[in-house]
Design an enzyme around this catalytic site. Structure first.
Site, PDB file in Angstrom:
ATOM      1  N   HIS A 102       0.844  -1.203   0.000  1.00  0.00           N
ATOM      2  CA  HIS A 102       0.000   0.000   0.000  1.00  0.00           C
ATOM      3  C   HIS A 102       0.872   1.243   0.000  1.00  0.00           C
ATOM      4  O   HIS A 102       1.994   1.236   0.500  1.00  0.00           O
ATOM      5  CB  HIS A 102      -0.950   0.033   1.197  1.00  0.00           C
ATOM      6  CG  HIS A 102      -0.287  -0.238   2.508  1.00  0.00           C
ATOM      7  ND1 HIS A 102       0.027  -1.508   2.939  1.00  0.00           N
ATOM      8  CD2 HIS A 102       0.156   0.605   3.475  1.00  0.00           C
ATOM      9  CE1 HIS A 102       0.619  -1.441   4.110  1.00  0.00           C
ATOM     10  NE2 HIS A 102       0.717  -0.174   4.460  1.00  0.00           N
ATOM     11  N   HIS A 104       0.749   5.137   1.314  1.00  0.00           N
ATOM     12  CA  HIS A 104       0.084   6.140   2.142  1.00  0.00           C
ATOM     13  C   HIS A 104       0.078   7.444   1.357  1.00  0.00           C
ATOM     14  O   HIS A 104       1.134   7.891   0.881  1.00  0.00           O
ATOM     15  CB  HIS A 104       0.856   6.370   3.437  1.00  0.00           C
ATOM     16  CG  HIS A 104       0.964   5.160   4.326  1.00  0.00           C
ATOM     17  ND1 HIS A 104       0.142   4.959   5.400  1.00  0.00           N
ATOM     18  CD2 HIS A 104       1.799   4.091   4.291  1.00  0.00           C
ATOM     19  CE1 HIS A 104       0.470   3.820   6.003  1.00  0.00           C
ATOM     20  NE2 HIS A 104       1.482   3.277   5.344  1.00  0.00           N
TER      21      HIS A 104
HETATM   22  P1  5GP Z   1       1.871   0.108   7.276  1.00  0.00           P
HETATM   23  O1  5GP Z   1       2.387   0.128   8.687  1.00  0.00           O
HETATM   24  O2  5GP Z   1       1.655  -1.325   6.853  1.00  0.00           O
HETATM   25  O3  5GP Z   1       2.675   0.909   6.312  1.00  0.00           O
HETATM   26  O4  5GP Z   1       0.479   0.832   7.295  1.00  0.00           O
HETATM   27  C1  5GP Z   1      -0.727   0.204   7.521  1.00  0.00           C
HETATM   28  C2  5GP Z   1      -1.770   1.296   7.646  1.00  0.00           C
HETATM   29  O5  5GP Z   1      -3.028   0.670   7.649  1.00  0.00           O
HETATM   30  C3  5GP Z   1      -1.655   2.100   8.951  1.00  0.00           C
HETATM   31  O6  5GP Z   1      -1.547   3.472   8.634  1.00  0.00           O
HETATM   32  C4  5GP Z   1      -2.928   1.761   9.703  1.00  0.00           C
HETATM   33  O7  5GP Z   1      -3.437   2.868  10.398  1.00  0.00           O
HETATM   34  C5  5GP Z   1      -3.859   1.299   8.602  1.00  0.00           C
HETATM   35  N1  5GP Z   1      -4.833   0.298   8.989  1.00  0.00           N
HETATM   36  C6  5GP Z   1      -4.626  -0.781   9.797  1.00  0.00           C
HETATM   37  N2  5GP Z   1      -5.745  -1.523   9.900  1.00  0.00           N
HETATM   38  C7  5GP Z   1      -6.670  -0.899   9.121  1.00  0.00           C
HETATM   39  C8  5GP Z   1      -8.043  -1.189   8.826  1.00  0.00           C
HETATM   40  O8  5GP Z   1      -8.628  -2.170   9.285  1.00  0.00           O
HETATM   41  N3  5GP Z   1      -8.678  -0.322   7.999  1.00  0.00           N
HETATM   42  C9  5GP Z   1      -8.068   0.784   7.469  1.00  0.00           C
HETATM   43  N4  5GP Z   1      -8.800   1.559   6.682  1.00  0.00           N
HETATM   44  N5  5GP Z   1      -6.785   1.100   7.747  1.00  0.00           N
HETATM   45  C10 5GP Z   1      -6.102   0.263   8.552  1.00  0.00           C
END
Ligand code: 5GP
Length: 139
Positions: A102, A104
């Protein structure tokens, strides 16, 4: 990296759990981050199953960047953001918490990212109101 079909974003793609959707096309989905680091923080994911950028086919990567551009422009227009920060974590070593690729898409400046990463749940109605402004600007 092997892909876990039960990660939270795979469940969102299968509509097993809800999300506040901003945009969808054949290859990508964009939705609000539930623990945003600034108001309007969005995520863009490919429909292809990949954990990191290094597992993602080129076509899916290009499709994600097209969607990132749409969402970023809509954040600028709909939220009045002066700038848009992109962040993308690859692997637990980088602090990636959800093992589905993903990007951001964060309206604001790098200095605005004072809220900790993936920590504080935002109010759903607040997220929906921000999402409505982004979606309106996509039109
Ligand atoms: P990462 O740490 O993998 O780069 O980011 C994961 C992102 O997903 C985080 O910013 C977190 O807030 C978001 N996130 C985690 N669980 C969920 C969810 O169930 N729904 C949504 N919409 N975002 C989520």
């Amino acid at each position: 990296m092997s892909y876990d079909n039960n990660n939270i974003f795979a469940k969102i793609l299968r509509r097993e759990i809800p999300c506040i959707k901003l945009y969808e096309d054949e290859h990508t989905l964009a939705f609000m981050d539930i623990m945003p680091q600034t108001d309007g923080h969005a995520l863009v994911i490919p429909k292809a199953s990949a954990v990191t950028l290094f597992d993602l086919p080129d076509e899916a990567a290009a499709a994600c960047m097209r969607t990132v551009r749409k969402i970023g422009n809509a954040q600028k227009q709909g939220l009045g953001a002066d700038g848009v920060v992109l962040m993308q974590l690859n692997g637990p070593g980088a602090g990636q918490t959800v093992p589905h690729f993903h990007i951001h898409v964060i309206p604001g400046s790098i200095g605005d990212l004072r809220r900790p990463h993936a920590t504080v749940m935002a109010d759903q109605n607040h997220l929906k109101a921000l999402a409505a402004r982004i979606v309106a600007a996509l039109a």
